[in-house]
Structures are given as C-alpha cells and as structure tokens.
Enzyme design. Sequence first.
Site, PDB file in Angstrom:
ATOM      1  N   ARG A   1      36.400  33.582  33.433  1.00 53.59           N
ATOM      2  CA  ARG A   1      37.579  34.269  33.986  1.00 53.59           C
ATOM      3  C   ARG A   1      38.889  33.650  33.495  1.00 53.59           C
ATOM      4  NH1 ARG A   1      40.454  34.836  39.318  1.00 53.59           N
ATOM      5  NH2 ARG A   1      40.565  37.053  39.806  1.00 53.59           N
TER       6      ARG A   1
ATOM      7  N   ILE B   1      44.668  40.932  37.999  1.00 53.90           N
ATOM      8  CA  ILE B   1      43.212  40.830  37.853  1.00 53.90           C
ATOM      9  C   ILE B   1      42.738  40.725  39.302  1.00 53.90           C
ATOM     10  CG2 ILE B   1      43.382  38.316  37.529  1.00 53.90           C
ATOM     11  CD1 ILE B   1      40.848  38.336  35.898  1.00 53.90           C
ATOM     12  N   SER B   2      41.723  41.504  39.676  1.00 52.44           N
ATOM     13  CA  SER B   2      41.320  41.574  41.079  1.00 52.44           C
ATOM     14  C   SER B   2      40.635  40.283  41.535  1.00 52.44           C
ATOM     15  CB  SER B   2      40.373  42.751  41.291  1.00 52.44           C
ATOM     16  OG  SER B   2      40.981  43.936  40.819  1.00 52.44           O
ATOM     17  N   GLN B   3      40.594  40.119  42.850  1.00 53.76           N
ATOM     18  CA  GLN B   3      39.872  38.993  43.461  1.00 53.76           C
ATOM     19  C   GLN B   3      38.409  39.042  42.996  1.00 53.76           C
ATOM     20  OE1 GLN B   3      38.924  39.796  47.506  1.00 53.76           O
ATOM     21  NE2 GLN B   3      39.041  37.663  48.149  1.00 53.76           N
ATOM     22  N   PRO B   4      37.808  37.895  42.648  1.00 59.62           N
ATOM     23  CA  PRO B   4      36.417  37.916  42.175  1.00 59.62           C
ATOM     24  C   PRO B   4      35.467  38.657  43.130  1.00 59.62           C
ATOM     25  CG  PRO B   4      37.369  35.741  41.839  1.00 59.62           C
ATOM     26  CD  PRO B   4      38.398  36.536  42.583  1.00 59.62           C
TER      27      PRO B   4
END
Length: 219
Positions: free
Chosen positions: A36, A62-65
């Site tokens: 990431r 970038i979205s939360q994992p």
Amino acid sequence: MTDPYRIERERMVKTQLKKRGIRNSRVLEAFKRVPRHHFIPKKLADQAYADGPLAIGESQTISQPYMVAIMTQSAEIVPGNRVLEIGSGSGYQCAILAELGAEVYTIERIPALCEQARKTLRRLNYQDIHSRAGNGTLGWEEEAPFDAILITAGAPEIPKPLLDQLAIGGRLVVPLEEDYSQVLYIVRRSKEGFHRERGERCTFVPLIGKHGWKKDPRA
Ligand code: SAM
C-alpha cells in the site's frame, strides 16, 4: 528483496481486517501482498498501513483498508472474473482485485489520477488491468457484462448503465447516500432481477457524473 513494511502489513491484516470479520483467506492473503505504501504520496509513507483513508491529491482519497476489504469480500471474486471498478483513485483496489486473479477494468474521472495509478500498477508489474479516464457512471459497455462491479465513490443512486452491464449471477457493490450519510449495498443479479442487501455505514468521496452527483456536493 526485503520489504520494510511487511510486518506493518501483517499487523494491518490481523488488527484491522481479521478482527473486524474479514474471513475470506484469499482476500486476507491479497492484502498481505499488496504494498500500500507505493500507492500513496511518499511523504505519507509512514501512515501507509494506518486504519483510515489517506489523501492522494486532487481532493481524492485511497480508501481505508477495511473498506477495500469488505467491498472485495462482498464482490466474491474468483480467478478469471471480469471486474469493473469505478473510481481507480490510487490503483490500490485494482491491485487487490488483480491479486485475486480478476481481469480488471477501471475508470477514473480525473485524468491525472488515472495516469498516476497506471504508472504505479505498471511499476509493480500488475498485468490484466485495463484503465481509462472518463465518466464511470456510464460503465464500459464494449467490455460488458462484468461478473462484479465495484463503485468506490458514494452515489445518490445506482447508475442504471452499471446495472445493465452486470452479468446474470454478478455482484455489484456500491456506497449509497442514505439519510445524509452513506451505506454500503451489495446487489446481486439473477434471471429474475436484482436483489439488494444492506451493508454497513461508510464514507466515500462523491461519485460525480451523468448518473451520479451532477456536481461535487462538497464544493
Ligand atoms: N479505489 C480507489 C483506490 O483504491 O485508491 C479509491 C477511490 S476514491 C475513494 C474515489 C475515486 O472515484 C476518486 O478518485 C474520484 O475521482 C473517482 N470518481 C468520482 N466520480 C467518478 C466517475 N463518475 N467516474 C470515475 N471515477 C470517479
């Protein structure tokens, strides 16, 4: 080559994904493999495996994992699936889908982000990813039908062209506006029609375009 972030990534999988109920072992393994830290601005590298979204420029994230994981698990990807993602952003979700053996098609509204994601994915040697800049609410008709469609931006309603481009047996995952916040929905298409399942609350940047928000509601 040693990877300085391997341990952080494993910790992320254990404490953010497994602990919150992500059970699909193929999905968990994919998250252990995708670096990431390569998908975010260098100056944020020390936050790459933190439990939240991060700014990637152009007022996008970038979205939360965990959100990437729940969307991926809900899409029930198996190798060989043709998958359409709307909102390439950093390209991270694409890489996760590619790790699961999908043939990925991705559309990004902002050309600079599309180009950046393309470069990152190429540098990391991801194959089978087709990307283009444009209005994803129209889908990618020439390549339809898709076994799964992931809309990684918050929509006022499900864009009709995307429902039309979902294969029979296909799954579509989308954050939808509901009571001034967002809820994740999983839509399954069968011969009889569409069946919607309500998931959890979430927060995504807006899906902007003909079948999304007409202009950025944050502006
Ligand atoms: N999936 C991305 C990732 O892994 O980094 C994160 C996506 S970010 C939360 C949402 C993205 O959707 C933004 O990059 C935004 O520009 C894009 N977007 C918004 N409306 C769109 C549209 N109509 N078509 C394509 N992309 C759109």
